[in-house]
Design a protein around this motif. Structure first.
Motif, PDB file in Angstrom:
ATOM      1  N   TYR A  93       0.810  -1.210   0.000  1.00  0.00           N
ATOM      2  CA  TYR A  93       0.000   0.000   0.000  1.00  0.00           C
ATOM      3  C   TYR A  93       0.852   1.273   0.000  1.00  0.00           C
ATOM      4  CZ  TYR A  93      -3.926  -3.126   1.022  1.00  0.00           C
ATOM      5  OH  TYR A  93      -4.861  -4.113   0.961  1.00  0.00           O
ATOM      6  N   PRO A  94       1.876   1.372   0.868  1.00  0.00           N
ATOM      7  CA  PRO A  94       2.740   2.564   0.784  1.00  0.00           C
ATOM      8  C   PRO A  94       3.476   2.667  -0.548  1.00  0.00           C
ATOM      9  CG  PRO A  94       3.030   1.459   2.892  1.00  0.00           C
ATOM     10  CD  PRO A  94       2.226   0.538   2.037  1.00  0.00           C
ATOM     11  N   SER A  95       3.893   1.517  -1.097  1.00  0.00           N
ATOM     12  CA  SER A  95       4.574   1.538  -2.391  1.00  0.00           C
ATOM     13  C   SER A  95       3.639   2.015  -3.489  1.00  0.00           C
ATOM     14  CB  SER A  95       5.115   0.145  -2.728  1.00  0.00           C
ATOM     15  OG  SER A  95       6.052  -0.288  -1.770  1.00  0.00           O
ATOM     16  N   LEU A  96       2.385   1.540  -3.448  1.00  0.00           N
ATOM     17  CA  LEU A  96       1.396   1.974  -4.434  1.00  0.00           C
ATOM     18  C   LEU A  96       1.174   3.474  -4.344  1.00  0.00           C
ATOM     19  CD1 LEU A  96      -0.750   1.257  -6.600  1.00  0.00           C
ATOM     20  CD2 LEU A  96      -2.374   0.916  -4.718  1.00  0.00           C
ATOM     21  N   PHE A  97       1.041   3.989  -3.121  1.00  0.00           N
ATOM     22  CA  PHE A  97       0.831   5.434  -2.936  1.00  0.00           C
ATOM     23  C   PHE A  97       2.014   6.220  -3.487  1.00  0.00           C
ATOM     24  CE2 PHE A  97       0.982   9.443  -0.711  1.00  0.00           C
ATOM     25  CZ  PHE A  97      -0.335   9.846  -0.700  1.00  0.00           C
ATOM     26  N   LEU A  98       3.209   5.784  -3.172  1.00  0.00           N
ATOM     27  CA  LEU A  98       4.408   6.498  -3.595  1.00  0.00           C
ATOM     28  C   LEU A  98       4.546   6.493  -5.120  1.00  0.00           C
ATOM     29  CD1 LEU A  98       7.069   7.932  -2.901  1.00  0.00           C
ATOM     30  CD2 LEU A  98       8.135   5.671  -2.722  1.00  0.00           C
ATOM     31  N   LEU A  99       4.339   5.327  -5.743  1.00  0.00           N
ATOM     32  CA  LEU A  99       4.541   5.212  -7.184  1.00  0.00           C
ATOM     33  C   LEU A  99       3.463   5.949  -7.972  1.00  0.00           C
ATOM     34  CD1 LEU A  99       5.653   1.458  -7.418  1.00  0.00           C
ATOM     35  CD2 LEU A  99       7.067   3.489  -7.769  1.00  0.00           C
ATOM     36  N   VAL A 100       2.217   5.889  -7.499  1.00  0.00           N
ATOM     37  CA  VAL A 100       1.136   6.584  -8.212  1.00  0.00           C
ATOM     38  C   VAL A 100       1.300   8.093  -8.084  1.00  0.00           C
ATOM     39  CG1 VAL A 100      -1.352   7.008  -8.270  1.00  0.00           C
ATOM     40  CG2 VAL A 100      -0.499   4.681  -8.071  1.00  0.00           C
ATOM     41  N   SER A 101       1.627   8.576  -6.897  1.00  0.00           N
ATOM     42  CA  SER A 101       1.832  10.018  -6.732  1.00  0.00           C
ATOM     43  C   SER A 101       3.038  10.487  -7.541  1.00  0.00           C
ATOM     44  CB  SER A 101       2.010  10.368  -5.249  1.00  0.00           C
ATOM     45  OG  SER A 101       3.086   9.634  -4.683  1.00  0.00           O
ATOM     46  N   LEU A 102       4.085   9.675  -7.571  1.00  0.00           N
ATOM     47  CA  LEU A 102       5.256  10.019  -8.386  1.00  0.00           C
ATOM     48  C   LEU A 102       4.901   9.994  -9.864  1.00  0.00           C
ATOM     49  CD1 LEU A 102       8.311  10.610  -8.554  1.00  0.00           C
ATOM     50  CD2 LEU A 102       8.687   8.127  -8.602  1.00  0.00           C
ATOM     51  N   GLY A 103       4.094   9.013 -10.268  1.00  0.00           N
ATOM     52  CA  GLY A 103       3.686   8.927 -11.671  1.00  0.00           C
ATOM     53  C   GLY A 103       2.798  10.079 -12.094  1.00  0.00           C
TER      54      GLY A 103
ATOM     55  N   VAL B 120       5.654   7.249 -15.489  1.00  0.00           N
ATOM     56  CA  VAL B 120       5.374   5.980 -14.825  1.00  0.00           C
ATOM     57  C   VAL B 120       3.979   5.505 -15.236  1.00  0.00           C
ATOM     58  CG1 VAL B 120       5.132   4.833 -12.591  1.00  0.00           C
ATOM     59  CG2 VAL B 120       6.821   6.657 -12.884  1.00  0.00           C
ATOM     60  N   PRO B 121       3.835   4.237 -15.679  1.00  0.00           N
ATOM     61  CA  PRO B 121       2.513   3.713 -16.089  1.00  0.00           C
ATOM     62  C   PRO B 121       1.614   3.455 -14.882  1.00  0.00           C
ATOM     63  CG  PRO B 121       4.157   1.973 -16.221  1.00  0.00           C
ATOM     64  CD  PRO B 121       4.901   3.235 -15.862  1.00  0.00           C
ATOM     65  N   THR B 122       1.037   4.519 -14.336  1.00  0.00           N
ATOM     66  CA  THR B 122       0.267   4.390 -13.100  1.00  0.00           C
ATOM     67  C   THR B 122      -0.989   3.544 -13.270  1.00  0.00           C
ATOM     68  OG1 THR B 122      -0.746   6.536 -13.635  1.00  0.00           O
ATOM     69  CG2 THR B 122       1.110   6.546 -12.110  1.00  0.00           C
ATOM     70  N   GLY B 123      -1.598   3.583 -14.447  1.00  0.00           N
ATOM     71  CA  GLY B 123      -2.781   2.754 -14.672  1.00  0.00           C
ATOM     72  C   GLY B 123      -2.469   1.278 -14.512  1.00  0.00           C
ATOM     73  N   ALA B 124      -1.328   0.847 -15.030  1.00  0.00           N
ATOM     74  CA  ALA B 124      -0.914  -0.548 -14.894  1.00  0.00           C
ATOM     75  C   ALA B 124      -0.645  -0.892 -13.436  1.00  0.00           C
ATOM     76  CB  ALA B 124       0.332  -0.811 -15.741  1.00  0.00           C
ATOM     77  N   LEU B 125      -0.106   0.055 -12.671  1.00  0.00           N
ATOM     78  CA  LEU B 125       0.142  -0.181 -11.247  1.00  0.00           C
ATOM     79  C   LEU B 125      -1.163  -0.423 -10.495  1.00  0.00           C
ATOM     80  CD1 LEU B 125       2.821   2.592 -10.513  1.00  0.00           C
ATOM     81  CD2 LEU B 125       3.215   0.126 -10.576  1.00  0.00           C
ATOM     82  N   VAL B 126      -2.162   0.402 -10.773  1.00  0.00           N
ATOM     83  CA  VAL B 126      -3.443   0.266 -10.084  1.00  0.00           C
ATOM     84  C   VAL B 126      -4.130  -1.031 -10.494  1.00  0.00           C
ATOM     85  CG1 VAL B 126      -5.718   1.299  -9.741  1.00  0.00           C
ATOM     86  CG2 VAL B 126      -3.697   2.750  -9.869  1.00  0.00           C
ATOM     87  N   SER B 127      -4.074  -1.375 -11.769  1.00  0.00           N
ATOM     88  CA  SER B 127      -4.681  -2.626 -12.227  1.00  0.00           C
ATOM     89  C   SER B 127      -4.009  -3.830 -11.574  1.00  0.00           C
ATOM     90  CB  SER B 127      -4.582  -2.735 -13.755  1.00  0.00           C
ATOM     91  OG  SER B 127      -5.329  -1.720 -14.383  1.00  0.00           O
ATOM     92  N   SER B 128      -2.689  -3.795 -11.488  1.00  0.00           N
ATOM     93  CA  SER B 128      -1.956  -4.889 -10.851  1.00  0.00           C
ATOM     94  C   SER B 128      -2.316  -5.000  -9.372  1.00  0.00           C
ATOM     95  CB  SER B 128      -0.452  -4.672 -11.004  1.00  0.00           C
ATOM     96  OG  SER B 128      -0.086  -4.611 -12.371  1.00  0.00           O
ATOM     97  N   ALA B 129      -2.404  -3.847  -8.704  1.00  0.00           N
ATOM     98  CA  ALA B 129      -2.785  -3.859  -7.287  1.00  0.00           C
ATOM     99  C   ALA B 129      -4.202  -4.392  -7.116  1.00  0.00           C
ATOM    100  CB  ALA B 129      -2.679  -2.449  -6.713  1.00  0.00           C
ATOM    101  N   GLY B 130      -5.082  -4.100  -8.065  1.00  0.00           N
ATOM    102  CA  GLY B 130      -6.441  -4.623  -8.012  1.00  0.00           C
ATOM    103  C   GLY B 130      -6.473  -6.131  -8.128  1.00  0.00           C
ATOM    104  N   VAL B 131      -5.621  -6.702  -8.980  1.00  0.00           N
ATOM    105  CA  VAL B 131      -5.536  -8.157  -9.116  1.00  0.00           C
ATOM    106  C   VAL B 131      -5.075  -8.788  -7.813  1.00  0.00           C
ATOM    107  CG1 VAL B 131      -4.364 -10.050 -10.300  1.00  0.00           C
ATOM    108  CG2 VAL B 131      -5.094  -8.056 -11.600  1.00  0.00           C
ATOM    109  N   VAL B 132      -4.017  -8.231  -7.243  1.00  0.00           N
ATOM    110  CA  VAL B 132      -3.487  -8.779  -5.988  1.00  0.00           C
ATOM    111  C   VAL B 132      -4.526  -8.689  -4.880  1.00  0.00           C
ATOM    112  CG1 VAL B 132      -1.704  -8.517  -4.232  1.00  0.00           C
ATOM    113  CG2 VAL B 132      -1.113  -8.263  -6.644  1.00  0.00           C
TER     114      VAL B 132
END
Length: 206
Positions: A20-30, A36-48
């Motif tokens: 969760y902290p990694s997701l927050f950091l990467l999406v805000s940075l993206g 940074v492909p933030t959409g792919a990050l959120v989709s991947s987090a949704g799968v997990v």
């Protein structure tokens, strides 16, 4: 090989504490640095999250992703405002301007005149639409508070859309890694497809 790596993943509680902290950091940075492909990050987090036992995992991913996107947008807009007010501009304003093609900027300015801040919602959902609309808002001297009001529903809709892509991809496969691969591939096609099509059309036009 992928299955062996997945089998060695840490426990679910550890994944959440780190994820969760990694997701927050990467999406805000993206959101702040639009590479940074933030959409792919959120989709991947949704799968997990779909494959985790906690009933609140999907909700937490949604809250974290939308909050991070909103924070990144506000920071980038604030930095852009400083460049607009400065006689010499700024590095951040130049970065935003370089990523907005003139024709996309002109279209964004027309949409902004017609629909106001609500055009931010659509800009978040259209691939490569966020930066031209943000630049149009900056050039139109939209106050930060008004931009923030329009950006809230934009970030919520964006997070929900890409998380839904991940959930749909994850539900089709029994293993989380399979859903992650499918979700990332789908989001990259959605985000990169229009740009490839425009380049191909321009090449054939010449």
């Amino acid at each position: 090989m992928i299955q062996q790596v997945v089998g060695q993943l840490p426990p679910e509680s550890t994944q959440q504490a780190v994820g969760y902290p990694s997701l927050f950091l990467l999406v805000s940075l993206g959101a702040l640095v639009p590479v940074v492909p933030t959409g792919a990050l959120v989709s991947s987090a949704g799968v997990v999250a779909l494959h985790q036992s906690s009933p609140f995992s999907l909700l937490i991913v949604f809250v974290v992703a939308s909050a991070a996107a909103f924070l990144g947008d506000l920071c980038l807009y604030w930095l852009g405002q400083r460049g607009v007010r400065s006689k010499n501009g700024s590095r951040w304003l130049n970065t935003i301007s370089d990523r907005a093609a003139p024709e996309r900027l002109a279209q964004a300015q027309r949409k902004l005149d017609e629909h106001g801040a609500m055009v931010l919602v659509l800009s978040r959902l259209v691939p490569a639409g966020r930066i031209p609309v943000m630049l149009a808002c900056l050039l139109g001297r939209m106050p930060l508070r008004r931009f923030a009001r329009g950006d809230v529903p934009a970030c919520l809709a964006w997070a929900a859309t890409y998380q839904l892509i991940g959930v749909l991809g994850g539900s089709l496969f029994p293993e989380p890694w399979q859903g992650v691969v499918a979700a990332v591939g789908l989001t990259l096609v959605i985000s990169g497809g229009p740009a490839v099509w425009r380049r191909a059309r321009a090449r054939f036009a010449h």
